[in-house]
Design a protein around this motif. Structure first.
Motif, PDB file in Angstrom:
ATOM      1  N   VAL A 177     -36.140 -49.682 -67.702  1.00 34.76           N
ATOM      2  CA  VAL A 177     -36.188 -48.608 -68.698  1.00 34.76           C
ATOM      3  C   VAL A 177     -34.790 -48.092 -69.002  1.00 34.76           C
ATOM      4  O   VAL A 177     -33.886 -48.182 -68.176  1.00 34.76           O
ATOM      5  N   ASP A 178     -34.646 -47.561 -70.214  1.00 38.57           N
ATOM      6  CA  ASP A 178     -33.385 -46.973 -70.659  1.00 38.57           C
ATOM      7  C   ASP A 178     -33.398 -45.500 -70.254  1.00 38.57           C
ATOM      8  O   ASP A 178     -34.186 -44.715 -70.796  1.00 38.57           O
ATOM      9  N   SER A 179     -32.545 -45.140 -69.305  1.00 41.35           N
ATOM     10  CA  SER A 179     -32.604 -43.775 -68.783  1.00 41.35           C
ATOM     11  C   SER A 179     -32.147 -42.740 -69.812  1.00 41.35           C
ATOM     12  O   SER A 179     -32.371 -41.553 -69.629  1.00 41.35           O
ATOM     13  N   THR A 180     -31.544 -43.185 -70.918  1.00 42.90           N
ATOM     14  CA  THR A 180     -31.167 -42.234 -71.963  1.00 42.90           C
ATOM     15  C   THR A 180     -32.299 -42.040 -72.977  1.00 42.90           C
ATOM     16  O   THR A 180     -32.186 -41.230 -73.889  1.00 42.90           O
ATOM     17  N   ARG A 181     -33.363 -42.845 -72.841  1.00 44.79           N
ATOM     18  CA  ARG A 181     -34.505 -42.722 -73.760  1.00 44.79           C
ATOM     19  C   ARG A 181     -35.806 -42.792 -72.965  1.00 44.79           C
ATOM     20  O   ARG A 181     -36.719 -43.553 -73.278  1.00 44.79           O
ATOM     21  N   LEU A 212     -34.352 -47.951 -63.425  1.00 49.47           N
ATOM     22  CA  LEU A 212     -33.854 -46.893 -64.316  1.00 49.47           C
ATOM     23  C   LEU A 212     -32.445 -47.281 -64.732  1.00 49.47           C
ATOM     24  O   LEU A 212     -31.465 -46.882 -64.115  1.00 49.47           O
ATOM     25  N   ASN A 213     -32.361 -48.099 -65.780  1.00 48.02           N
ATOM     26  CA  ASN A 213     -31.078 -48.713 -66.135  1.00 48.02           C
ATOM     27  C   ASN A 213     -30.268 -47.849 -67.111  1.00 48.02           C
ATOM     28  O   ASN A 213     -30.748 -46.849 -67.624  1.00 48.02           O
ATOM     29  N   LEU A 214     -29.045 -48.289 -67.343  1.00 45.33           N
ATOM     30  CA  LEU A 214     -28.093 -47.600 -68.229  1.00 45.33           C
ATOM     31  C   LEU A 214     -27.754 -46.202 -67.712  1.00 45.33           C
ATOM     32  O   LEU A 214     -27.561 -45.258 -68.474  1.00 45.33           O
ATOM     33  N   MET A 215     -27.713 -46.074 -66.377  1.00 44.31           N
ATOM     34  CA  MET A 215     -27.386 -44.786 -65.778  1.00 44.31           C
ATOM     35  C   MET A 215     -25.970 -44.345 -66.129  1.00 44.31           C
ATOM     36  O   MET A 215     -25.687 -43.149 -66.213  1.00 44.31           O
ATOM     37  N   ASP A 216     -25.068 -45.320 -66.344  1.00 45.99           N
ATOM     38  CA  ASP A 216     -23.696 -44.952 -66.751  1.00 45.99           C
ATOM     39  C   ASP A 216     -23.720 -44.237 -68.103  1.00 45.99           C
ATOM     40  O   ASP A 216     -23.025 -43.247 -68.308  1.00 45.99           O
TER      41      ASP A 216
END
Ligand SMILES: Nc1nc2c(ncn2[C@@H]2O[C@H](COP(=O)(O)OP(=O)(O)OP(=O)(O)O)[C@@H](O)[C@H]2O)c(=O)[nH]1
Ligand SMILES: [Mg+2]
Lengths: 82, 272
Positions: free
Chosen positions: B122-126, B148-152
């Motif tokens: 999942v895209d942690s920003t969405r 929980l990807n794209l944590m950066d």
């Protein structure tokens, strides 16, 4: 707040923002479910991003994703322009 | 989600540290003809599934926004903790009610191929958008890990995700990662291993019953589906889709013999 005029999503111009009011009762079954799965619910904010050269496809920003629809789909989405 | 009490999980051991874990990982590329566990990578479009796939297999499945997104499934393998893992990278999808070929590939795999673990990237920003598919997948399998990807990106946008709370609410492990920078991959591996081996047992959040009326209608349907396709998992889910009028589900079961499918017997790479 004053009563907002409700139009359908196909009439939203590029660059305009809108809030979803409802999905038309004429749209049911899987087609309706599809809209809901794409995050189109009452209250969702939609921005018209761009239109294909032929004009039959429009890309919308919906909950962080850009998703394209044809006008025969967007005529079912009732919105008010923000 | 509970930790299997027979094998209590301990923290602070050498085995739990990332460097140890990565030393235990052997990337196999496509050289895999036998495996102990099959892992599916599912999720919304553009959440980093192929990036996770590449990090674990050493392959170079095309990543990026466009063109070259994953259109059909790609397969690869790795060895971790002396167990062989086959990893299947699926096309992105917003829901399990497939409306395109890509989505059908993803849906049919998660539904019928019975992966030992489904990793939902999942895209942690969405998160709000992504959780719809997470809940749908948790309806049909209880062996899942949320990556929980794209944590950066989330940090950059000052989005804070309470991953412990999310794990508790969803009932499956939730592992924060930045796959592009290989961050969180060791922890993800360990969580996948824990679920695959049964060391961690998931208790996914589920809608038990829609209404008594619906329950009464689907009960006989479930019985019929089960007797016609004994190997089909998730008969309740399929019954609900039939009530929705989703004929693509019926066709998938009938035409592809997916009802008979268990683990895919032979390795094959499909990247076209
Ligand atoms: N900043 C950042 N970018 C990432 C991360 N993971 C993946 N990306 C980037 O996100 C883009 C999409 O990644 P992919 O791995 O192709 O995504 P996918 O989920 O396989 O996409 P589809 O197959 O189209 O569904 C690529 O440009 C990646 O480099 C991450 O953790 N952080
Ligand atoms: Mg991909």
């Amino acid at each position: 707040m004053s009563e907002q005029k409700v139009i359908t999503l196909q009439h939203l111009k590029i660059g305009q923002h809108a809030r979803v009011v409802s999905i038309s009762q004429k749209c049911h079954g899987l087609e309706r479910r599809r809209f809901i799965d794409l995050g189109i619910l009452p209250g969702t904010i939609i921005v018209a991003e761009m239109r294909s050269p032929s004009g039959d496809l429009t890309a919308y920003l919906i909950r962080g994703s850009v998703i394209a629809f044809r006008s025969e789909q967007t005529r079912f989405i009732n919105i008010s322009i923000l | 989600m509970t930790v299997n009490t027979a094998v209590p999980k301990m923290y602070g051991r050498c085995e739990d540290c990332g460097i140890y874990n990565m030393a235990n990982l052997k990337k196999l590329g496509i050289n895999m003809d036998k495996w102990d566990y099959m892992i599916a990578l599912a999720g919304n479009p553009n959440t980093g599934k192929s990036t996770v796939f590449n990090a674990l297999t050493g392959l170079r499945q095309h990543t990026g926004n466009w063109p070259g997104k994953t259109v059909t499934r790609a397969e690869g393998g790795f060895i971790y903790n002396r167990r062989g893992y086959k990893l299947v990278d699926l096309p992105g999808t917003y829901s399990l009610m497939a409306t395109s070929l890509d989505e059908e590939v993803a849906r049919n795999f998660v539904l019928f191929a019975k992966p030992d673990v489904t990793v939902i990237v999942v895209d942690s920003t969405r998160l709000e958008r992504n959780l719809n598919l997470v809940l749908q997948i948790l309806e049909i399998t209880d062996r899942a890990v949320v990556c929980l990807n794209l944590m950066d990106e989330a940090k950059r946008k000052q989005i804070i995700v309470d991953e412990r709370r999310l794990a508790r609410d969803l009932g499956v492990p939730v592992i924060p990662t930045s796959a592009r920078y290989n961050q969180g991959i060791p922890e993800l591996l360990e969580a996948v291993h824990d679920v695959a081996t049964g060391r961690v047992v998931c208790r996914p959040h589920r809608v038990k019953s829609i209404s008594a009326k619906v329950d009464n209608i689907i009960k006989p349907l479930i019985t019929q589906i089960k007797s016609a396709f004994p190997n089909l998992p998730n008969a309740r889910w399929v019954a609900l889709r039939l009530l929705d009028g989703d004929m693509s589900i019926m066709n998938a079961i009938r035409d592809d013999g997916l009802g008979e499918l268990n683990h895919a017997p032979a390795f094959n790479l499909a990247v076209a």
